[in-house]
Design a protein around this motif. Structure first.
Motif, short mmCIF file in Angstrom:
data_model
loop_
_atom_site.label_atom_id
_atom_site.label_comp_id
_atom_site.label_asym_id
_atom_site.label_seq_id
_atom_site.Cartn_x
_atom_site.Cartn_y
_atom_site.Cartn_z
N GLY A 160 2.82 5.35 6.92
CA GLY A 160 1.44 4.99 6.62
C GLY A 160 0.58 4.80 7.85
N GLY A 185 -1.87 0.02 -0.05
CA GLY A 185 -0.52 0.31 -0.51
C GLY A 185 0.34 -0.95 -0.50
N ASP A 239 3.53 2.59 -1.09
CA ASP A 239 2.87 3.39 -0.06
C ASP A 239 3.06 4.88 -0.31
OD1 ASP A 239 2.09 1.10 1.23
OD2 ASP A 239 3.58 1.21 2.82
N GLU A 284 3.65 -5.41 4.18
CA GLU A 284 4.97 -5.03 4.67
C GLU A 284 5.96 -6.18 4.52
OE1 GLU A 284 6.58 -3.05 8.75
OE2 GLU A 284 5.56 -4.98 8.95
N THR A 317 -1.53 -1.93 4.10
CA THR A 317 -0.36 -2.18 3.26
C THR A 317 0.09 -3.63 3.41
OG1 THR A 317 1.87 -1.36 2.74
CG2 THR A 317 1.28 -1.51 5.05
#
Length: 344
Positions: free
Chosen positions: A287, A280, A255, A298, A296
């Motif tokens: 972010g 990301g 990220d 996570e 993203t």
């Protein structure tokens, strides 16, 4: 300095009762334990580590090696470990590692002193210093955050980087991207990543897996080498855009890199996600507040910290005969504005 004797006097209980309450011993009633802890907090009581060590041969300290603590993701990992340790009435001691640094005698001597102070150590497994750090730690229990390593036979808590990256690439394919740049990887073929031994290997392998599952040509992926920093991601992205490189999806290996890339796209008036969708990996909180906000994958870093502390404390408390254990933690896709477009 407030002592345990002072707390006992204020609370009107014995020193033994205070000691048991501060260690969360179930023999002490909840109301009494809470009152003692409140007094200890109000009186700014600090545990005497020297006395504790003499009593039970432990300091109540967990050591942890960290890289790049000034960057959001390592800081988040460290913060979760500190919180998990606190929930167990343990303190943490951070020891920052420098990637690819030459292990000097002074550095290793410092590490040896750190390891002797700690009851157990959480070790970053991607360090070139790992072998030296491990061997200098003596009998101190250790755990790896990262890929399992047969050489050391330690407990490990691992993020499934191949499945994370497969999910991220699959998301770009799902929204219709047909030409994707992967920023931060030197790979040019699946064969280079097939071993899946390092974080980079596994993430690259996951990209190819996503192409296979979506029945698309993996040649649509272009891997671009780049240091994992905002500055270098910004520079490399400007170079790609100025060179006329055409692509409609960008997957950054972190990220933090995506933050630099988004700035470069803004500098060249490229619309995100309409012209280029950006994805990301790591799930850092920053972010969420970018413009556009960053999609993203996570990992569950709280779970990672809890699992690490559970396995390590079991070793500290006498589980030396247990075989090496391995735990994979969970993860999730978070779609935000940077990929929020309809499929073509």
């Amino acid at each position: 300095m407030t002592t345990i004797r002072d707390i006992a006097r204020i609370a009107g209980v014995s020193i033994a009762t205070v000691s048991l309450a501060l260690r969360d011993d179930p023999r002490i009633a909840n109301a009494t334990a809470k009152r003692i802890k409140d007094i200890a907090r109000d009186e700014h009581y600090v545990v005497d580590l020297t006395a504790r060590s003499l009593h039970n041969k432990r300091n109540g300290i967990i050591g942890m090696t960290v890289f790049d603590i000034d960057k959001p993701y390592p800081a988040k990992v460290a913060s979760e470990v500190v919180a998990a340790a606190k929930r167990r009435n343990l303190e943490t001691l951070m020891h920052q590692l420098v990637p690819d640094a030459t292990p000097t005698d002074k550095y290793l001597a410092t590490w040896k002193a750190v390891s002797q102070l700690c009851d157990g150590i959480i070790l970053n497994s991607d360090s070139a210093l790992r072998n030296g750090l491990y061997r200098l730690s003596g009998d101190t229990p250790m755990l790896l955050l990262g890929e399992p390593d047969d050489e050391f036979g330690l407990d490990t808590v691992t993020i499934a980087h191949d499945r994370e990256s497969e999910l991220a690439m699959g998301h770009l394919l799902d929204i219709g991207c047909t030409g994707i740049v992967v920023l931060g990887s030197p790979y040019t073929s699946e064969e280079q990543a097939i071993g899946r031994k390092t974080l980079l290997d596994k993430r690259a392998y996951g990209f190819y897996q996503a192409c296979r599952h979506h029945q698309v040509d993996p040649d649509m992926i272009r891997f671009v080498t780049c240091d994992w920093s905002m500055t270098e991601a910004h520079r490399q992205m400007l170079y790609l855009l100025d060179s006329g490189e055409r692509f409609d999806g960008l997957l950054c290996l972190t990220d933090t890199m995506a933050m630099g890339a988004l700035r470069a796209l803004k500098d060249r008036n490229v619309q995100v996600p309409e012209d280029i969708a950006v994805m990301g990996l790591d799930g850092i909180r920053e972010g969420e507040f970018l413009v556009p906000s960053l999609s993203t994958v996570e990992p569950n870093l709280r779970e990672q910290a809890e699992q690490a502390l559970t396995l390590l404390t079991e070793r500290i408390e006498g589980g030396t005969d247990l075989p090496p254990r391995h735990v994979d933690i969970g993860y999730r896709l978070i779609q935000r504005e940077s990929t929020m477009r309809l499929r073509s």
